[in-house]
Design an enzyme around this catalytic site. Structure first.
Site, PDB file in Angstrom:
ATOM      1  N   HIS D 133       0.906  -0.973   0.306  1.00  0.00           N
ATOM      2  CA  HIS D 133      -0.047   0.037  -0.367  1.00  0.00           C
ATOM      3  C   HIS D 133       0.899   1.301   0.139  1.00  0.00           C
ATOM      4  O   HIS D 133       2.010   0.899   0.093  1.00  0.00           O
ATOM      5  CB  HIS D 133      -0.613   0.002   1.304  1.00  0.00           C
ATOM      6  N   LYS D 137      -0.806   4.942   4.899  1.00  0.00           N
ATOM      7  CA  LYS D 137      -1.576   3.341   5.482  1.00  0.00           C
ATOM      8  C   LYS D 137      -0.673   4.170   6.732  1.00  0.00           C
ATOM      9  O   LYS D 137      -0.054   3.256   6.663  1.00  0.00           O
ATOM     10  CB  LYS D 137      -1.112   2.437   4.821  1.00  0.00           C
TER      11      LYS D 137
END
Lengths: 248, 248, 248, 248
Positions: D133, D137
């Site tokens: 990601h 995040k």
């Protein structure tokens, strides 16, 4: 302990099947049948399941013997048309409780890849296939890639999905791959590779990729064992590994 | 603080360049030049470096002005032949200490991918390219894939590497891709993708893969800033980003 | 035809080296030296290059013999500290025109992957390593992954690149991998895999991935041959394959 | 033309849903309900299906209104425990022919990835998850990766598959990932990435990899439309998109 006979036991694939059966805790290899051996050796040894990896010529005679003697038979072959299927069903009708399983592909990973591609096919506008094989392969695309494209195309047609969007107006010959039932397939032939395939599906903002890497024929053994374990509970005719893998 | 002028500042790429320069700690954006603006605004603002992302038509006039006024110029263009290069060198000869950098591709990742492919090309018998772009792209293969294939082919020829091994005797049209200087290139066009390329090199028992994923034009900014930072120390003509990236 | 002696010829790696030398058109295998054999067999056979794949204990004695008798020596080992390097240089000083090449890794693909990772390291804020090996491997991360992380970390430090951005505030133990000199390394251990590594570099809007798949030890042969071919033109000490691969 | 109301229409996700409904040929957006609006606007506009993307607090009151007025309701939420499910079923019992669909994840690709991983889980000894990601995040692993690991672990347990083989005896902290129900999960956080996950399954001689790349929230729209199209034929309670995707 399931008692297993292997037909075609002296070939390359047959030897691998024998080895796999011998290494399984829940099976016993009771007969290795090669060219010229009597089929009665199967029943003499008390085999419950026969695995047939002989030839397209030998396989129907073997099946008749096994089914008429109450021996379940797993047949590894990709060449069965409707005539042979009908013949098998006639023999099975006279052998209640006995099963025949015709398996075109024993690779669990390849079977799962094809089934997943089929299940996903209708949910994405774009789909293409890239397969990579060693440099000694004679045909392109591979049989597995062609089969995958056919399954994907059929699933899309059934769901009413139109052609994938493609604005290409200027292309070098071959750049966009080979069309198999309208699905682009790209074949790479590389030293250092074995047998690999990716099915790539694309929709707005996302991609789903299903990839199978087959590094050795040892992977077939797992599918053979799954077929042997599953056939006892499946009287009658079963086509493909999908059912014993819980995918049907 | 390096004072920077941007030419073509009102276009899409130009706006992105302006934004990148403004967000850099070590630079000051002193002039945004658009179509119809006077070039004298560059020197009036005291610009030390000009970044030119205008058009193939405008770029030579702009360069003459900048170089003759002692302003380093970074030119983003892929269309420079020998005539233009010779002209730039003539202007540079009259401007000691001033630099011109012609950059066909500002994407640091793409430049690295191409250079690595070139460096590896002679060490593997097999090499193929797979590029994937969004479904609105008109040409196949992409310009970057073609350029990569040319560089790889040239490196192999120089090292005396022969054609890749390939036993294909039966192929569907297009399955083996497009040949660019003998290197197979495969182009996928997928909804959900942006701009992606893999160069796959194979030798006995091993594969080396160099992959670039470009998800937005924002990636260009990094290359533009590297060029601005590097040009002061590079009087005369520099072609490509390779030198400022430490790859030359 | 270069005349080659192999030391450690009866080991697994040594056998593979012998086979590779024998299959090369431009080399002749003139001596296979195993444990207990006399080193004089090297010179008796007229060997021009010795390839030493014995043990850390045996290798220095072998090197002294080869270099003092004018035989170039390629040493495959990863355990050479400054003391051994200094000793080799002392022997080389007395043997003008003779070369010694110390090669920690004969895999051309792995060497290229590490060098490319090092060259790219300073140009991207984020970098992580994912390596996958068969389920029988005892250590994690692999030696190659650790070495890659060290090279990448050193290149970033030299260029003044700070730590990679990471907003993680809540993580399960182990989720973010092992930190090797600050570089996250993730180790997968999978049945069906051999030896694979990916170095992934990320910047605004783009990713660059360098991947190496090693499917068999046969890949070492290519590096051994490259070393044999290159050592004649490299008197004195050479560390690593990088120079003969055109990467130094 | 199905008449659709969107609840939570002024939020980011709600706006995207409105846009998707408006661009679909077979639907009409008849009501956009935001915070403070009267629910009677749903029935006044003649909506047949309501899509609720509000909050965990608002959603049950909205559902009661819709179901009691005969409006099918698609609820996008991941936080429904047994109490809420029971309550929905009570309301549905009084509304024959009306459907409620609770959808924790509208991403078609993510739902397919998780389902395929679950279907394949029992057929391979090894399985690990790698998710990547963007660097902003906060949690690791991602919710999708945790959920996938739970599904895979449950499928393996049900089939009696033991722990994956792993000979690691010496590991740096974190190298082997985080264990979620015994499944190793590796989390990368990279500038230049968005949201990506790979489930890798390995058996003797083969690997099967299922990968999902989500590049934008636009991918949710496809799942929302599938839910709207499917709910009319599914009276009563449906959990998840699997059923309308043909995966149940």
């Amino acid at each position: 302990m399931t008692k297993v006979a292997v037909l075609g036991a002296r070939g390359k694939l047959g030897s691998a099947v024998c080895e796999a059966v011998e290494s399984a805790d829940d099976m016993e290899l009771v007969a290795r049948i090669g060219r010229g051996d009597e089929l009665s050796a199967i029943t003499d040894a008390g085999a419950e399941v026969a695995v047939d990896v002989t030839t397209l010529e030998a396989v129907m005679g073997n099946a008749e013997f096994c089914l008429s003697h109450g021996v379940h038979t797993v047949i590894g072959t990709s060449g069965f048309g409707p005539d042979r299927v009908e013949q098998l069903e006639a023999w099975l009708a006279k052998a209640p409780g006995v099963g025949a399983m015709v398996v075109p592909n024993f690779s669990v990973g390849a079977v799962l890849m094809m089934r997943f591609a089929e299940l996903a096919a209708a949910h994405f506008p774009s789909v293409e296939i890239v397969e990579t094989h060693h440099e000694r392969k004679a045909d392109a695309p591979s049989g597995t890639a062609r089969r995958t494209a056919e399954l994907v195309a059929a699933a899309r047609e059934q769901a009413g999905v139109g052609p994938a969007p493609d604005a290409t107006t200027s292309a070098l010959d071959g750049a966009r791959g080979a069309a198999v039932d309208g699905i682009p397939v790209h074949s790479l032939r590389m030293s250092g590779s074995v047998a690999h395939q990716e099915v790539i599906l694309g929709g707005v903002g996302e991609l789903l990729t299903i990839r199978h890497d087959s590094l050795s024929h040892a992977s077939f053994a797992h599918g053979v064992l799954a077929a042997i374990r599953g056939i006892g509970a499946r009287p009658g005719l079963t086509i493909g590994l999908e059912d014993v893998l819980g995918l049907a």
